[in-house]
Design an enzyme around this catalytic site. Structure first.
Site, PDB file in Angstrom:
ATOM      1  N   CYS A 116       0.857  -1.188   0.000  1.00  0.00           N
ATOM      2  CA  CYS A 116       0.000   0.000   0.000  1.00  0.00           C
ATOM      3  C   CYS A 116       0.890   1.233   0.000  1.00  0.00           C
ATOM      4  CB  CYS A 116      -0.927   0.002   1.219  1.00  0.00           C
ATOM      5  SG  CYS A 116      -1.960   1.490   1.330  1.00  0.00           S
ATOM      6  N   CYS A 205      17.958  -0.563   1.934  1.00  0.00           N
ATOM      7  CA  CYS A 205      19.186  -0.139   1.261  1.00  0.00           C
ATOM      8  C   CYS A 205      20.300   0.100   2.268  1.00  0.00           C
ATOM      9  CB  CYS A 205      18.936   1.108   0.428  1.00  0.00           C
ATOM     10  SG  CYS A 205      18.302   2.512   1.369  1.00  0.00           S
ATOM     11  N   HIS A 761      18.815   7.617   0.409  1.00  0.00           N
ATOM     12  CA  HIS A 761      19.109   6.304  -0.158  1.00  0.00           C
ATOM     13  C   HIS A 761      20.580   5.987   0.084  1.00  0.00           C
ATOM     14  CE1 HIS A 761      18.778   2.779  -2.626  1.00  0.00           C
ATOM     15  NE2 HIS A 761      19.665   3.225  -3.498  1.00  0.00           N
TER      16      HIS A 761
END
Length: 826
Positions: A116, A205, A761
């Site tokens: 979602c 990550c 990231h």
């Protein structure tokens, strides 16, 4: 009869699941079965529709050789788009397109998981009957409409024939290479070393970037093979000198986290898989640290610490179980005598874990009193170094020590400068929003005063160290002068002639306060950092330069060679009576004094002490000149310089000096009432590296706190390919040959963080290279070579989850590093 209530119907909870995921509230709005069934008629599965329309789909031959991005199916309209790990992120763009109803629910066509976008979390479709029916329908349609191997066209047959030809050629080349390998000795070339991508398990990550660098650490893989060997027998030296034979223990298999780590490293070395899914290892990490569960933003340095600490804890548990089995007790209930025996053997620390053997180093904090020039050393182990990163604003805030005065203005200024450090104490929630500005200011001032008083008390208490809280090691050595203490406390001094370097020992024990002249007193003190820290108090005095090393503080407080100690009302233990009969020959120069107090042969259980002198000026010396790095503020060397800089303890940070306190009590200005007043003096402090680790991990503290806000420092820090750690090491650094004045490290891994604190990231730069044989010998066998080995050449790769790309060295050095991995050049 009333109707039965159906709203309160509860769903049975599966006890086998570790965590219960919250129910998604967007299932009803995000599902449309009618539109979905229409869209799935005669559809091409597992292909991004937007990439196909943009003519970005490659030929089938290229498509089969390269890894495809994950494709997500919209459960509202049946749109198929590439995931957020791809370059285009068409599935995410499809959701972000403004519509009257949200297209937030997507289904992965790879592992059939539901996501979602509004919740930004995975949805368990088994918790909803409607969602479960839709997922089952899509899976059936995908299995029916996918072409079977028999229904292939001529083009696919031609491609298969080409593949078979290539495979036959590859087999012939492999046979040639195997024959060449038999004739020549095996050499690991960088081309044979593979770098593979890691699947993103949902905002992991931070985990993937760290694991890429650990997978390029050959020493870790070699040592894990040794750890996994079953039936390993280890010998531990006895803690009691009366027991001469070492204890042999049989170690059990390693823990689940260590086994998962070993399995992951083996998968990364296989040539078959192009992408590795580290699901088992990550689940084991989450069991050790629950904070990493879920799909939140995490910190890669914290992940590295939890991972290494978890494996180290499993190794210590293996040793403890082996000691219990060696004593023949496998039950959970232990008597006090057996518990004390196990603790004594564990304190020997003769079996360092594989984590400490690879990443473990040692820091030495040196403090010297400016008046009596007494030097004390505190040793602390580390797995990585967290270095400060100063931005332009913080760099301007420099304080001149000469202008510091004890005035109210300076105290207010200090409290303002320390506002950043106290931001966690002064939270916004502590002050009600409805109060007036005057009351808010008053509450802030009161909080500042309380925080300042609390800091002063902590600093004062932090200068005294509890004797019973220190873990120590027996250290018997041959010395120049030996003094045997009998039960009556008599001391006989024997002189021999050994060089001064022979008396300086590289093992540290203790927690003994300063020995000045004939009487000394050991204060019971508190160490705020680690109860198992090893503390070495080198007591250097201009009058009688003496250093005391204790081997067991708990025993010495009970009985010191027959001289029982008295305990004061405040819990402090006075051992001054035990040293009243210790007299030194006046003909000897202080620089030539070295006394060893040996335990009496008739008194079992007594401990070993030694008193050694040292020049106070050499306490702050380093292996190489360090002033060169003070100018370049944008380099990793300058960060190390700031981390190991010489600090001056002044004003509220003054040192509680025992030697000066003792002199004042015995001097002409002594208090007539007999009250003992502590003397606080100015001092110098410096922290240096006393043990260079085989693998050095540097952490740049880019995430900082400014008042009530958190920020990221995006300043570029230059870091070299070859780093010399000698300017930041002590003069007698361990694991360094005597004639070497350089401690060289080679860069092999970088973790980079891009973006902001809220949304970022992590990526990795890893160097595929041959293994360093000298480094392996140091870790596995403890061999320190005299000559340096040449730096191993290799190829740098940039890895972002599943995407792997070869890059030049210049791109690596220009990256915004967050973690740096260096290996020792020997």
């Amino acid at each position: 009869m009333g109707k039965k209530r159906t709203k309160g119907k509860t769903v049975p909870i599966d006890d086998s699941s570790e965590t219960l995921e919250p129910m998604c509230r967007h299932i009803r709005k995000g599902l449309e079965q009618g539109n979905l069934k229409k869209a799935l008629v005669n559809v091409e599965w597992n292909i991004c529709q937007d990439c196909k329309t943009d003519n970005k789909v490659k030929d089938k031959a290229e498509e089969e050789t390269e890894e495809k991005p994950s494709v997500w199916l919209c459960l509202k309209c049946g749109h198929q788009g590439c995931g957020r790990n791809s370059q285009e992120q068409h599935a995410l763009k499809h959701y972000l397109t403004p519509r009257s109803e949200p297209h937030c629910l997507v289904l992965s066509l790879d592992n059939w998981s539901v996501w979602c976008y509004i919740c930004d979390n995975e949805v368990q479709y088994c918790s909803s009957n409607q969602l479960g029916q839709v997922v089952d329908y899509v899976r059936k349609q995908a299995s029916i409409t996918t072409p079977k191997p028999a229904e292939k066209d001529n083009g696919n047959i031609e491609l298969e024939n080409k593949k078979l030809e290539k495979e036959s050629k590859n087999e012939q080349e492999r046979e040639k290479k195997e024959n060449m390998a038999k004739e020549n000795p095996p050499m690991n070339s960088p081309s044979q070393i593979t770098v593979k991508g890691l699947s993103n398990l949902g905002n992991t990550c931070f985990f993937n970037a760290v694991m890429q660098n650990l997978s390029q650490t050959p020493v870790l893989r070699e040592l894990l093979k040794e750890v996994k060997m079953s039936g390993t027998i280890v010998k531990i030296e006895p803690p009691d000198l009366a027991l001469t034979e070492p204890l042999e223990i049989n170690l059990e298999p390693p823990g689940p986290l260590t086994l998962a780590m070993s399995q992951f490293l083996n998968e990364m070395q296989e040539t078959k898989k192009g992408i590795v899914t580290p699901k088992e290892l990550f689940s084991q990490v989450c069991k050790k640290a629950v904070r990493f569960k879920g799909y939140q933003q995490q910190d890669s340095q914290e992940l590295l610490r939890y991972l290494l600490d978890g494996m180290r804890a499993e190794e210590h548990q293996r040793v403890s179980k082996g000691i219990l089995k060696a004593f023949g007790n496998s039950t959970e209930k232990l008597d006090e005598e057996l518990k004390n025996k196990v603790k004594d053997y564990e304190k020997k620390k003769s079996i360092p874990s594989f984590v400490d053997r690879i990443f473990g180093g040692e820091l030495t904090s040196t403090i010297m009193c400016d008046q009596c020039r007494t030097v004390s050393l505190v040793h602390e182990s580390f797995l990585d170094l967290s270095l400060p990163v100063l931005d332009d604003q913080s760099g301007k805030k420099s304080v001149n020590d000469k202008n510091l005065k004890k005035t109210m203005e300076d105290e207010d200024q200090d409290s303002e400068e320390e506002k950043d450090n106290d931001s966690y104490i002064k939270e916004r929630s502590d002050i009600p929003s409805g109060t007036s500005k005057h009351l808010q200011k008053k509450a802030k001032k009161q909080a500042k005063k309380q925080a300042k008083n609390q800091r002063r008390q902590q600093k004062i208490q932090g200068k005294v160290l509890h004797l019973n809280d220190i873990c120590t090691i027996d250290h018997p050595e041959d010395n120049e002068y030996e003094a045997e203490m009998s039960l009556q406390g008599e001391v006989n001094i024997k002189s021999n002639h050994i060089s001064q370097e022979g008396v300086m020992h590289k093992e540290y024990c203790v927690n003994q306060k300063d020995l000045n002249g004939q009487e000394k007193m050991i204060e019971s003190v508190t160490d705020n950092q680690k109860p198992t820290e090893e503390v070495d108090m080198k007591n250097i005095n201009m009058d009688n330069d003496l250093e005391v090393l204790t081997s067991s503080p708990t025993e010495c407080t009970r009985n010191l060679n027959g001289a029982y100690l008295t305990e004061a009302s405040n819990g402090e233990v006075d051992i001054s009576n035990g040293f009243k009969n210790l007299n030194l020959n006046a003909a000897l120069h202080p620089d030539e004094i070295n006394i060893e107090i040996l335990n009496d042969s008739h008194t079992p259980g007594t401990k070993v002490y030694e008193v050694v002198n040292e020049d106070p000026e050499t306490a702050f010396c380093t292996l190489a000149n360090r002033e060169v790095f003070n100018t370049d503020e944008c380099s990793i060397q300058h960060c190390l310089y700031q981390f190991t800089r010489n600090e001056k303890l002044r004003d509220a940070n003054k040192l509680l000096c025992e030697v000066c306190t003792r002199r004042q009590c015995n001097g002409p200005k002594a208090n007539m009432k007999g009250e003992r007043k502590h003397v606080y003096t100015n001092a110098k402090k410096q922290m240096l590296i006393s043990l260079a680790p085989p693998v050095l991990t540097l952490h740049l503290k880019r995430f900082q706190q400014a008042g009530f806000n958190l920020r990221k420092v995006n300043k570029h820090i230059k870091f070299p390919e070859i780093l010399d750690l000698a300017p930041f090491c002590t003069l007698k650094c361990k694991n360094v040959a005597e004639e070497n004045t350089r401690v060289l490290y080679s860069l092999y891994g970088v973790v980079e963080h891009s973006g902001t604190m809220r949304s970022g990231h992590y990526t990795a730069y890893a160097k595929a290279r041959t293994a360093n044989s000298h480094l392996s010998n140091l870790v596995l066998h403890g061999d320190i070579p005299q000559d340096f080995e040449m730096e191993s050449k290799g190829q740098w790769f940039h890895i972002s989850d599943t995407h792997v790309q070869a890059v030049p060295t210049t791109k690596v050095l220009n990256s915004q590093a967050y973690l740096l991995f260096y290996e020792r050049i020997l």
